[in-house]
Design a protein around this motif. Structure first.
Motif, PDB file in Angstrom:
ATOM      1  N   SER A  45       0.751  -1.342   0.068  1.00 44.72           N
ATOM      2  CA  SER A  45       0.123   0.135  -0.227  1.00 44.72           C
ATOM      3  C   SER A  45       0.933   1.187   0.103  1.00 44.72           C
ATOM      4  O   SER A  45       0.509   2.403  -0.657  1.00 44.72           O
ATOM      5  N   TRP A  46       1.826   1.376   0.850  1.00 42.14           N
ATOM      6  CA  TRP A  46       2.827   2.393   0.722  1.00 42.14           C
ATOM      7  C   TRP A  46       3.459   2.457  -0.619  1.00 42.14           C
ATOM      8  O   TRP A  46       3.358   3.686  -0.996  1.00 42.14           O
ATOM      9  N   ILE A  47       3.833   1.333  -1.414  1.00 42.89           N
ATOM     10  CA  ILE A  47       4.512   1.199  -2.728  1.00 42.89           C
ATOM     11  C   ILE A  47       3.531   2.244  -3.449  1.00 42.89           C
ATOM     12  O   ILE A  47       3.880   3.098  -4.230  1.00 42.89           O
ATOM     13  N   GLU A  48       2.293   1.738  -3.687  1.00 40.73           N
ATOM     14  CA  GLU A  48       1.266   2.171  -4.490  1.00 40.73           C
ATOM     15  C   GLU A  48       0.920   3.857  -4.266  1.00 40.73           C
ATOM     16  O   GLU A  48       0.925   4.351  -5.112  1.00 40.73           O
ATOM     17  N   GLU A  49       1.140   4.343  -2.886  1.00 41.30           N
ATOM     18  CA  GLU A  49       0.591   5.562  -2.668  1.00 41.30           C
ATOM     19  C   GLU A  49       1.673   6.574  -2.605  1.00 41.30           C
ATOM     20  O   GLU A  49       1.403   7.924  -2.418  1.00 41.30           O
ATOM     21  N   VAL A  50       3.098   6.117  -2.364  1.00 45.85           N
ATOM     22  CA  VAL A  50       4.137   7.135  -2.238  1.00 45.85           C
ATOM     23  C   VAL A  50       4.220   7.961  -3.694  1.00 45.85           C
ATOM     24  O   VAL A  50       4.081   7.367  -4.687  1.00 45.85           O
ATOM     25  N   GLU A  51       4.427   9.115  -3.496  1.00 47.30           N
ATOM     26  CA  GLU A  51       4.423  10.142  -4.508  1.00 47.30           C
ATOM     27  C   GLU A  51       5.959  10.228  -5.313  1.00 47.30           C
ATOM     28  O   GLU A  51       6.789  10.999  -4.962  1.00 47.30           O
ATOM     29  N   ILE A  52       6.159   9.305  -6.072  1.00 42.93           N
ATOM     30  CA  ILE A  52       7.325   9.313  -6.879  1.00 42.93           C
ATOM     31  C   ILE A  52       7.034   9.056  -8.225  1.00 42.93           C
ATOM     32  O   ILE A  52       6.115   8.269  -8.497  1.00 42.93           O
ATOM     33  N   GLU A  53       8.119   9.111  -9.247  1.00 44.32           N
ATOM     34  CA  GLU A  53       7.818   8.998 -10.557  1.00 44.32           C
ATOM     35  C   GLU A  53       7.999   7.293 -10.653  1.00 44.32           C
ATOM     36  O   GLU A  53       8.741   6.739 -10.046  1.00 44.32           O
ATOM     37  N   CYS A 109       9.440   8.764   5.341  1.00 45.39           N
ATOM     38  CA  CYS A 109       9.440   7.525   6.112  1.00 45.39           C
ATOM     39  C   CYS A 109       8.265   7.215   6.646  1.00 45.39           C
ATOM     40  O   CYS A 109       7.382   7.833   6.795  1.00 45.39           O
ATOM     41  N   GLU A 110       8.228   5.818   7.178  1.00 44.58           N
ATOM     42  CA  GLU A 110       6.954   5.298   7.375  1.00 44.58           C
ATOM     43  C   GLU A 110       7.280   4.439   8.502  1.00 44.58           C
ATOM     44  O   GLU A 110       8.261   4.029   8.811  1.00 44.58           O
ATOM     45  N   LYS A 111       6.229   3.297   8.861  1.00 41.98           N
ATOM     46  CA  LYS A 111       6.334   2.510   9.937  1.00 41.98           C
ATOM     47  C   LYS A 111       5.394   1.129   9.167  1.00 41.98           C
ATOM     48  O   LYS A 111       4.278   1.343   8.672  1.00 41.98           O
ATOM     49  N   ILE A 112       6.072   0.185   9.249  1.00 43.70           N
ATOM     50  CA  ILE A 112       5.385  -1.048   8.764  1.00 43.70           C
ATOM     51  C   ILE A 112       5.204  -2.251   9.850  1.00 43.70           C
ATOM     52  O   ILE A 112       6.308  -2.574  10.336  1.00 43.70           O
ATOM     53  N   VAL A 113       3.895  -2.563   9.923  1.00 39.89           N
ATOM     54  CA  VAL A 113       3.673  -3.694  11.026  1.00 39.89           C
ATOM     55  C   VAL A 113       3.622  -5.191  10.397  1.00 39.89           C
ATOM     56  O   VAL A 113       2.870  -5.230   9.541  1.00 39.89           O
ATOM     57  N   GLY A 114       4.343  -6.108  11.003  1.00 40.23           N
ATOM     58  CA  GLY A 114       4.333  -7.489  10.409  1.00 40.23           C
ATOM     59  C   GLY A 114       4.137  -8.343  11.576  1.00 40.23           C
ATOM     60  O   GLY A 114       4.815  -8.069  12.810  1.00 40.23           O
TER      61      GLY A 114
END
Length: 417
Positions: free
Chosen positions: A84-92, A257-262
């Motif tokens: 979800s982070w990969i999809e939402e992050v604002e990068i080219e 930066c973010e935080k991923i829970v697993g």
């Protein structure tokens, strides 16, 4: 982190990643469905728990079906957060992506599915994992992803170009250490460090990790990005990791930066800091305090609970990590016996309320509660000021944001010094 996107849900369905099952049912079904292979996997988990040098993932990835069944149970929550982070992050949208330590290829295949014009390469040191990843790519009919068996060092040596737009490592950097560095473990327990001074005495940097990060930097394009998601149990561990980033000349961008829970195969829930880095260093590198605050912000966002008073750098880091603090009342208490000064800050944000105290002798203490429970904190705050007025001269600032007090139906009455 927002909720799981529709694209991630759709991808899980296509890949065959299912909802988590009851733990007891899951293990019974693993042995029933996969027979000796399922039993071997469970035995490998038990052996690793006993401290034996066993890699259960090598057993898991002997079969794509078993690999996905275990992934569904224990890694899907982590993967969904990262995806979800990969999809939402604002990068080219990157043209080339390298996934180091790709495992069974789920995340690499997700990126290939998300970006059909992107060339994705996954590498791993497990031949079983590479076979699983290739089978998954065929199952999903992805022609823009490939997988290679081998380690990162060998890959960097043969790949003599700098045209990769994004490098991803997920739960990899801890494995780069061939041994603990000065007895230090990135996943060390929460109470391992208690002061800034101890953080400043962290061990020497790991030559292995610096070499690895230099390799990452070498293959990145000029505008390339490096995404690291790894175990960092305490702020000191994250400071230690970020020093390696700095030494390798990679620029950490805190705002990204973010935080991923697993949850791992042993059922332990962990928070994994996601570090967003650019190929070139920043003009002004983040300070130790900012890095600690960033780590604590990631942990703080996981679940808002009452935090009983915490002291020292943890209190300071948490206080700094709380965004959009609105001061409600501030008091400076000057002890008449000359022993020092204490400052008390009553504040609130959109979701919590708290009190932060500091003294001229270096004491720092923080208590926060959900906003709905703010009345108890507010009452305790003013009661403490009232009691201390017997021993202190008090300077108060009451011309602050009184919306919290109005919401609670309270008024500020300035204490008499």
């Amino acid at each position: 982190m927002s909720s799981i996107s529709k694209n991630v849900i759709r991808f899980f369905k296509l890949a065959g990643i299912n909802k988590r099952k009851d733990v007891e049912f899951f293990w019974k079904n693993i042995e029933k469905q996969f027979g000796n292979l399922g039993r071997s996997f469970r035995e490998a988990i038990a052996a690793r728990s006993d401290g034996q040098a066993v890699n259960p993932y090598e057993v898991r990835d002997a079969s794509l079906e078993l690999s996905l069944a275990v992934y569904s149970q224990y890694e899907a929550d982590f993967a969904s957060g990262l995806m979800s982070w990969i999809e939402e992050v604002e990068i080219e949208v990157p043209k080339r992506v390298l996934d180091i330590g790709c495992g069974n290829g789920v995340i690499a295949c997700f990126m290939a599915n998300l970006w059909p014009d992107t060339h994705v390469t996954g590498i791993d040191t497990s031949l079983n994992s590479i076979r699983c990843a290739e089978e998954l790519a065929r199952k999903l009919k992805l022609g823009n992803v490939k997988f290679e068996f081998g380690n990162a060092k060998d890959y960097f040596a043969k790949y003599n170009q700098s045209d990769i737009d994004m490098v991803l490592t997920s739960k990899v950097l801890q494995e780069v250490f061939t041994e603990e560095v000065g007895g230090f473990d990135l996943a060390c327990p929460e109470d391992a460090f208690d002061t800034y001074e101890e953080i400043e005495r962290l061990p020497e940097l790991s030559a292995n990790l610096i070499e690895f990060l230099n390799g990452v930097k070498a293959v990145l394009s000029d505008n390339g990005k490096y995404i690291s998601v790894d175990r960092c149990g305490i702020p000191a561990a994250y400071v230690f990791l970020c020093r390696h980033f700095k030494e390798a000349g990679l620029g950490l961008i805190p705002a990204r930066c973010e935080k991923i829970v697993g949850e791992d195969v042993g059922g332990y829930k962990e928070s994994f800091p996601l570090s967003f880095l650019k190929k070139t260093p920043l003009a002004a590198e983040p300070s130790t305090e900012i890095i600690i605050s960033l780590h604590k912000k990631m942990l703080l966002s996981e679940k808002l609970e009452c935090i009983n008073p915490v002291d020292g750098f943890v209190a300071e880091a948490l206080y700094l990590a709380i965004g959009d603090k609105r001061p409600v009342h501030e008091a400076e208490l000057i002890y008449r016996n000359g022993s020092g000064i204490m400052k008390m800050h009553l504040f609130h944000s959109e979701i919590l309320a708290g009190v932060y105290k500091t003294t001229s002798r270096g004491m720092r203490q923080l208590e926060i509660v959900p906003l709905a429970e703010a009345s108890a904190v507010v009452d305790a705050y003013f009661n403490e000021i009232s009691k201390l007025s017997e021993y202190c001269d008090i300077n108060e600032n009451v011309s602050l944001d009184s919306s919290l007090l109005n919401q609670l139906g309270l008024e500020v009455v300035q204490s008499k010094a």
